[in-house]
Design an enzyme around this catalytic site. Structure first.
Site, PDB file in Angstrom:
ATOM      1  N   SER A 127     -15.024  66.540  82.816  1.00 12.52           N
ATOM      2  CA  SER A 127     -16.360  67.104  82.957  1.00 12.52           C
ATOM      3  C   SER A 127     -17.404  66.245  82.269  1.00 12.52           C
ATOM      4  O   SER A 127     -17.119  65.588  81.252  1.00 12.52           O
ATOM      5  CB  SER A 127     -16.348  68.497  82.320  1.00 12.52           C
ATOM      6  OG  SER A 127     -17.656  68.972  82.157  1.00 12.52           O
ATOM      7  N   TYR A 151     -14.202  74.316  74.714  1.00 14.70           N
ATOM      8  CA  TYR A 151     -13.915  73.925  76.104  1.00 14.70           C
ATOM      9  C   TYR A 151     -14.056  72.416  76.256  1.00 14.70           C
ATOM     10  O   TYR A 151     -13.149  71.731  76.740  1.00 14.70           O
ATOM     11  CB  TYR A 151     -14.852  74.652  77.084  1.00 14.70           C
ATOM     12  CG  TYR A 151     -14.839  74.036  78.464  1.00 14.70           C
ATOM     13  CD1 TYR A 151     -13.713  74.132  79.285  1.00 14.70           C
ATOM     14  CD2 TYR A 151     -15.941  73.310  78.946  1.00 14.70           C
ATOM     15  CE1 TYR A 151     -13.692  73.536  80.540  1.00 14.70           C
ATOM     16  CE2 TYR A 151     -15.923  72.712  80.195  1.00 14.70           C
ATOM     17  CZ  TYR A 151     -14.800  72.825  80.990  1.00 14.70           C
ATOM     18  OH  TYR A 151     -14.781  72.224  82.232  1.00 14.70           O
ATOM     19  N   LYS A 155     -11.225  69.254  77.021  1.00 17.00           N
ATOM     20  CA  LYS A 155     -11.302  68.203  78.047  1.00 17.00           C
ATOM     21  C   LYS A 155     -11.167  66.824  77.399  1.00 17.00           C
ATOM     22  O   LYS A 155     -10.449  65.961  77.893  1.00 17.00           O
ATOM     23  CB  LYS A 155     -12.629  68.297  78.800  1.00 17.00           C
ATOM     24  CG  LYS A 155     -12.739  69.496  79.717  1.00 17.00           C
ATOM     25  CD  LYS A 155     -11.803  69.357  80.916  1.00 17.00           C
ATOM     26  CE  LYS A 155     -11.682  70.634  81.708  1.00 17.00           C
ATOM     27  NZ  LYS A 155     -10.559  70.633  82.653  1.00 17.00           N
TER      28      LYS A 155
HETATM   29  P1  NAD Z   1     -11.760  77.792  88.618  1.00 15.06           P
HETATM   30  O1  NAD Z   1     -11.629  78.734  87.481  1.00 15.06           O
HETATM   31  O2  NAD Z   1     -12.328  78.311  89.889  1.00 15.06           O
HETATM   32  O3  NAD Z   1     -10.351  77.113  88.944  1.00 15.06           O
HETATM   33  C1  NAD Z   1      -9.357  76.902  87.965  1.00 15.06           C
HETATM   34  C2  NAD Z   1      -8.082  77.540  88.475  1.00 15.06           C
HETATM   35  O4  NAD Z   1      -7.040  77.290  87.527  1.00 15.06           O
HETATM   36  C3  NAD Z   1      -8.195  79.054  88.637  1.00 15.06           C
HETATM   37  O5  NAD Z   1      -7.787  79.412  89.947  1.00 15.06           O
HETATM   38  C4  NAD Z   1      -7.244  79.615  87.581  1.00 15.06           C
HETATM   39  O6  NAD Z   1      -6.632  80.812  88.000  1.00 15.06           O
HETATM   40  C5  NAD Z   1      -6.257  78.465  87.424  1.00 15.06           C
HETATM   41  N1  NAD Z   1      -5.589  78.400  86.120  1.00 15.06           N
HETATM   42  C6  NAD Z   1      -6.145  78.461  84.886  1.00 15.06           C
HETATM   43  N2  NAD Z   1      -5.212  78.349  83.935  1.00 15.06           N
HETATM   44  C7  NAD Z   1      -4.012  78.197  84.577  1.00 15.06           C
HETATM   45  C8  NAD Z   1      -2.674  78.042  84.153  1.00 15.06           C
HETATM   46  N3  NAD Z   1      -2.354  78.033  82.855  1.00 15.06           N
HETATM   47  N4  NAD Z   1      -1.713  77.928  85.082  1.00 15.06           N
HETATM   48  C9  NAD Z   1      -2.028  77.963  86.395  1.00 15.06           C
HETATM   49  N5  NAD Z   1      -3.252  78.116  86.868  1.00 15.06           N
HETATM   50  C10 NAD Z   1      -4.244  78.234  85.965  1.00 15.06           C
HETATM   51  O7  NAD Z   1     -12.609  76.539  88.104  1.00 15.06           O
HETATM   52  P2  NAD Z   1     -13.243  75.320  88.893  1.00 15.06           P
HETATM   53  O8  NAD Z   1     -14.710  75.394  88.737  1.00 15.06           O
HETATM   54  O9  NAD Z   1     -12.655  75.180  90.240  1.00 15.06           O
HETATM   55  O10 NAD Z   1     -12.758  74.133  87.943  1.00 15.06           O
HETATM   56  C11 NAD Z   1     -11.584  73.396  88.193  1.00 15.06           C
HETATM   57  C12 NAD Z   1     -11.403  72.364  87.095  1.00 15.06           C
HETATM   58  O11 NAD Z   1     -12.550  71.540  87.029  1.00 15.06           O
HETATM   59  C13 NAD Z   1     -11.234  72.981  85.697  1.00 15.06           C
HETATM   60  O12 NAD Z   1     -10.306  72.215  84.982  1.00 15.06           O
HETATM   61  C14 NAD Z   1     -12.619  72.839  85.100  1.00 15.06           C
HETATM   62  O13 NAD Z   1     -12.590  72.759  83.707  1.00 15.06           O
HETATM   63  C15 NAD Z   1     -13.083  71.530  85.723  1.00 15.06           C
HETATM   64  N6  NAD Z   1     -14.546  71.417  85.796  1.00 15.06           N
HETATM   65  C16 NAD Z   1     -15.286  72.392  86.412  1.00 15.06           C
HETATM   66  C17 NAD Z   1     -16.676  72.300  86.449  1.00 15.06           C
HETATM   67  C18 NAD Z   1     -17.526  73.380  87.072  1.00 15.06           C
HETATM   68  O14 NAD Z   1     -18.726  73.426  86.785  1.00 15.06           O
HETATM   69  N7  NAD Z   1     -17.008  74.242  87.922  1.00 15.06           N
HETATM   70  C19 NAD Z   1     -17.303  71.189  85.885  1.00 15.06           C
HETATM   71  C20 NAD Z   1     -16.516  70.200  85.280  1.00 15.06           C
HETATM   72  C21 NAD Z   1     -15.138  70.337  85.255  1.00 15.06           C
END
Ligand code: NAD
Ligand code: UDP
Length: 338
Positions: A127, A151, A155
């Site tokens: 991120s 958080y 990362k």
């Molecule tokens: P999201 O919460 O929609 O997706 C994450 C998924 O991981 C969820 O479906 C959740 O159920 C699953 N999950 C969490 N812990 C788990 C575990 N221990 N075992 C199995 N499944 C698990 O989030 P997103 O926005 O799609 O983000 C996806 C990734 O991208 C994350 O790692 C997040 O930190 C990163 N990210 C997101 C953003 C954003 O703004 N959305 C920005 C930068 C980075």
């Protein structure tokens, strides 16, 4: 040649679902795992509806070594895209251990097993939060990193762990993707972002105001040193982001070595500009209440996109209007989410 087999962790999450669509449309076999802690199993049906292809889904927690081992033994996996993780900044401050356990320990378990089963290609969801308060924008990948909350620290810890792993064994090929602000939805309106509680992020909050679920948007700070005083971010269409993962996989397949790359548009958009764009697209008025700055927020953050262009031949294609239009279609078709 056999179809590439890609393991997607966190497969039913927001960004992963859109990436799964791209992978399936590209002809990959997709093995999805998710513990459904922040997503709905309906996502799988929707992905299959869009692509008319099937996905092998397993409800598994990445920290469950036994269950994960069974999956890794069962398939000949070529590469892993590791999305699974918790992402609520505020919650990470009040429950830091939950974040270190899930995001860091979960990744350690996954990596240990990948190593054991000889799987060496990984794409990791990092991120822009790892840049902290950028000293200059656009922010490039070589800029100093820091974390202002657990958080972000989780990362950063994983990023550092991945660097050490590559140093110790250069047969690993790891792409660390630093996402800026993903928004929008697939243009079918079938999949999109579905926050479980009150949305933390701007675009889903605006969309819920537009649909009438919330009375107004709180503008967190109108006194930043930006053109209109509101915070500036690099919003990127989730389908552009999804394509970025395919470009990263292609690069890992074609070249040795590992890399870290920003995925953004390279353009900064203020909160008030985002609100105006959403109003234009939706035809709705978004009432705005000006409030104090949100703790930990930075004034301005947008990406330098040169490395993505050079290494991946990738750039974002969709503009802010399209991001809002697709987000709005998803919101209208699914006013209460999945
Ligand atoms: P999201 O919460 O929609 O997706 C994450 C998924 O991981 C969820 O479906 C959740 O159920 C699953 N999950 C969490 N812990 C788990 C575990 N221990 N075992 C199995 N499944 C698990 O989030 P997103 O926005 O799609 O983000 C996806 C990734 O991208 C994350 O790692 C997040 O930190 C990163 N990210 C997101 C953003 C954003 O703004 N959305 C920005 C930068 C980075
Ligand atoms: N923001 C806001 N009201 C909200 C949510 C967000 O004014 O209800 C602002 C926030 O202060 C920031 C921008 O919108 O300037 C993007 O916030 P988001 O949480 O989506 O992304 P991040 O700050 O994590 O980059």
């Amino acid at each position: 040649m056999a179809e590439p087999v890609i393991l997607v962790t966190g497969a039913t999450g927001y960004i992963a679902a859109h990436t799964c669509v791209c992978l399936l449309e590209r002809g990959c076999k997709v093995i999805g795992i998710d513990n459904l802690s922040n997503s709905s199993p309906r996502v799988i049906e929707r992905i299959q509806q869009i692509t008319r292809r099937s996905i092998d889904f397993h409800r598994i927690d990445i920290r469950n070594q036994t269950a994960l081992t069974a999956v890794l033994k069962h398939y000949r996996i070529d590469a892993v895209i590791h999305f699974a993780g918790l992402k609520a900044v505020g919650e990470s401050v009040s429950e830091p251990l939950k974040y270190f356990d899930n995001n860091v320990c979960g990744t350690v378990t996954l990596l240990r097993l990948l190593q054991q089963y000889g799987i060496r290609k990984l794409v990791f969801s990092s991120s822009a939060t790892v840049y902290g308060e950028p000293a200059a924008v656009p922010v490039g990948e070589a800029a100093p990193t820091s974390a202002t909350n657990p958080y972000g620290r989780s990362k950063l810890m994983v990023e550092q762990m991945l660097q050490d792993i590559v140093r110790a064994d250069n047969s690993w090929r790891i792409a660390t993707l630093r996402y800026f602000n993903p928004v929008g939805a697939h243009d079918s309106g079938l999949i999109g972002e579905d926050p479980r509680d009150i949305p933390n992020n701007l675009m889903p909050y605006i969309a819920q105001v537009a649909i009438g679920r919330r009375p107004y948007l709180q503008l967190f700070g109108d006194d930043y040193p930006t053109e209109d005083g509101s915070g500036v971010r690099d919003y990127i269409h989730v389908m552009d982001l999804a394509r970025g993962h395919l470009a990263a996989l292609d690069r890992l397949s074609a070249h040795d070595g590992s890399f870290t790359v920003n995925l953004g548009t390279g353009r900064g958009v203020s909160v008030l500009q985002a609100v105006a764009a959403f109003e234009r697209v939706s035809g709705k008025v978004i009432p705005v209440q000006r409030t104090a700055r949100r703790a930990g927020d930075v004034a301005t953050c947008y990406a330098s996109v040169h490395r993505a262009s050079e290494l991946l031949g990738w750039h974002a294609e969709h503009d802010l209007e399209k991001m809002c239009a697709d987000h709005w279609r998803w919101q209208c078709n699914n006013p209460e989410g999945y």
